[in-house]
Design a protein around this motif. Structure first.
Motif, short mmCIF file in Angstrom:
data_model
loop_
_atom_site.label_atom_id
_atom_site.label_comp_id
_atom_site.label_asym_id
_atom_site.label_seq_id
_atom_site.Cartn_x
_atom_site.Cartn_y
_atom_site.Cartn_z
N ILE A 1 39.81 -18.84 12.61
CA ILE A 1 41.32 -18.95 12.33
C ILE A 1 41.45 -17.19 12.01
O ILE A 1 42.14 -16.69 11.84
CB ILE A 1 42.07 -19.67 11.74
N CYS A 2 40.70 -17.61 10.75
CA CYS A 2 40.81 -16.77 9.32
C CYS A 2 40.29 -15.50 9.80
O CYS A 2 40.63 -14.45 9.48
CB CYS A 2 39.98 -17.29 8.51
N GLU A 3 39.67 -15.42 10.39
CA GLU A 3 38.87 -14.30 11.32
C GLU A 3 39.79 -13.40 12.51
O GLU A 3 39.97 -12.24 12.14
CB GLU A 3 37.58 -14.37 11.99
N THR A 4 40.32 -14.76 13.47
CA THR A 4 41.61 -13.56 13.92
C THR A 4 43.02 -13.49 13.10
O THR A 4 42.76 -12.32 12.87
CB THR A 4 42.47 -15.08 14.94
N ALA B 1 46.46 -17.73 3.82
CA ALA B 1 46.54 -19.08 2.46
C ALA B 1 46.31 -20.48 2.51
O ALA B 1 46.40 -21.04 2.76
CB ALA B 1 47.45 -18.22 0.76
N VAL B 2 47.78 -19.69 4.04
CA VAL B 2 47.83 -21.70 4.75
C VAL B 2 47.10 -22.00 5.10
O VAL B 2 47.07 -22.97 5.28
CB VAL B 2 49.24 -21.14 5.56
N LYS C 1 40.25 -20.22 -2.06
CA LYS C 1 40.06 -20.46 -0.97
C LYS C 1 38.60 -21.63 -2.05
O LYS C 1 38.39 -22.71 -1.48
CB LYS C 1 38.76 -20.34 -0.18
N LEU C 2 37.73 -20.65 -3.07
CA LEU C 2 36.91 -21.03 -3.87
C LEU C 2 37.39 -22.23 -4.83
O LEU C 2 36.80 -23.46 -5.05
CB LEU C 2 36.12 -20.58 -4.64
N ALA C 3 39.11 -21.73 -5.14
CA ALA C 3 39.70 -22.92 -6.45
C ALA C 3 40.39 -23.89 -5.03
O ALA C 3 41.02 -25.09 -5.88
CB ALA C 3 41.12 -22.14 -6.69
N LEU C 4 40.10 -24.52 -4.05
CA LEU C 4 40.20 -25.88 -3.77
C LEU C 4 39.82 -26.14 -2.28
O LEU C 4 39.59 -26.98 -2.03
CB LEU C 4 42.05 -24.86 -2.27
N LEU D 1 45.18 -24.97 4.94
CA LEU D 1 45.58 -26.60 5.96
C LEU D 1 43.71 -26.51 6.53
O LEU D 1 43.70 -27.52 7.41
CB LEU D 1 46.21 -25.63 7.41
N LYS D 2 42.41 -25.47 5.88
CA LYS D 2 41.67 -26.31 5.88
C LYS D 2 41.43 -25.72 7.60
O LYS D 2 40.48 -26.36 8.73
CB LYS D 2 41.10 -27.61 5.51
#
Length: 267
Positions: free
Chosen positions: A76-79, A65-66, A122-125, A70-71
């Motif tokens: 990073i998300c995959e890690t 979520a963080v 992610k869609l909501a942001l 922070l886009k």
């Protein structure tokens, strides 16, 4: 019934308010949904004496979520996902109470419901209010589909759809729900056409596909409950059960609505 109506009214006001106030409240609401969904699903699995690793899943949900907020880059998300999988499997190796059943169950919770929730997060942001038509078409068509599937099943139902998973769902009810979702898609076209350039056919097709995915999502959640021998995931929402009992269909319908509109070139 009175309790159910009151709870639904409060829930609708809470969700609409959080989404209307801005991205921070949307993010906090969906993170709370993620945490509660992890707890409820691990609790259901625990009924079979299988010990999951909920704290690893909580940490992954917060970290993801963080990162999304922070886009952060996709790597990073995959890690983070890789680290979560590694941590879960390591827990299975070193913990006698977790072992293979708990580790595999935790991987299951990571995949469902956590991954769909983080996609929705992610869609909501997303910028430019892209999330509005996605959520509108997915939610309205799914809720209309669910309602007409229920009424259609009671009126015309003869053939069970998945009796071992959901004894009351019928093929006839499912067809009624699918037809009603097309109507819902047409209505959403007229509601959204002043703000978004989405063709009528695309609106109706998206509504049909995402509501169908939503019905599968409902059955997927029921599959876990039947395994655990539970009626509801929890009693957090009076008259409605738990968070998972309310969002099960949306976990599949909202992402599928986005993918449909994206493939159609709307975004």
């Amino acid at each position: 019934m009175k309790t159910r109506v009151i709870s639904a009214t409060v829930l609708i006001i809470l969700v609409v308010t959080c989404f209307a106030l801005g991205p921070i409240t949307r993010a906090l609401l969906l993170l709370a949904v993620a945490v509660m969904s992890i707890w409820e699903t691990c609790r259901a699995i625990g009924c079979k004496d299988i010990k999951c690793t909920p704290w690893i899943l909580y940490l992954y949900a917060v970290a993801s979520a963080v990162a999304i907020w922070l886009k952060a880059d996709a790597v990073i998300c995959e890690t983070l996902f890789f680290v979560a999988v590694f941590a879960v499997m390591t827990a299975g190796v070193v913990s006698k109470s977790v072992r293979a059943p708990g580790a595999l169950a935790s991987l299951g919770v990571l995949a469902y419901p956590l991954v769909p929730i983080m996609i929705i997060y992610k869609l909501a942001l997303m910028e430019n209010s892209i999330w509005i038509p996605v959520f509108a078409i997915a939610c309205i068509s799914t809720w209309v589909c669910d309602s007409f599937a229920l009424f259609g099943g009671k009126r015309f139902g003869k053939h069970k759809l998945a009796p071992e998973v959901s004894p009351h769902k019928t093929v006839e009810g499912t067809v009624c729900g699918a037809i009603s979702s097309l109507v819902a898609g047409a209505i959403m076209f007229f509601v959204l056409k002043s703000f978004y350039d989405i063709p009528l056919f695309i609106c109706m097709l998206t509504a049909l596909i995402c509501s169908s995915f939503g019905q599968v999502g409902d059955l997927a959640a029921s599959l876990i409950k039947r395994m655990a021998g539970m009626k509801d995931y929890s009693n957090l929402i009076p008259g409605h059960g738990g968070v998972m009992d309310r969002v099960d269909s949306l976990l599949f319908s909202i992402p599928s609505a986005y993918f449909c509109l994206m493939i159609a070139g709307i975004f």
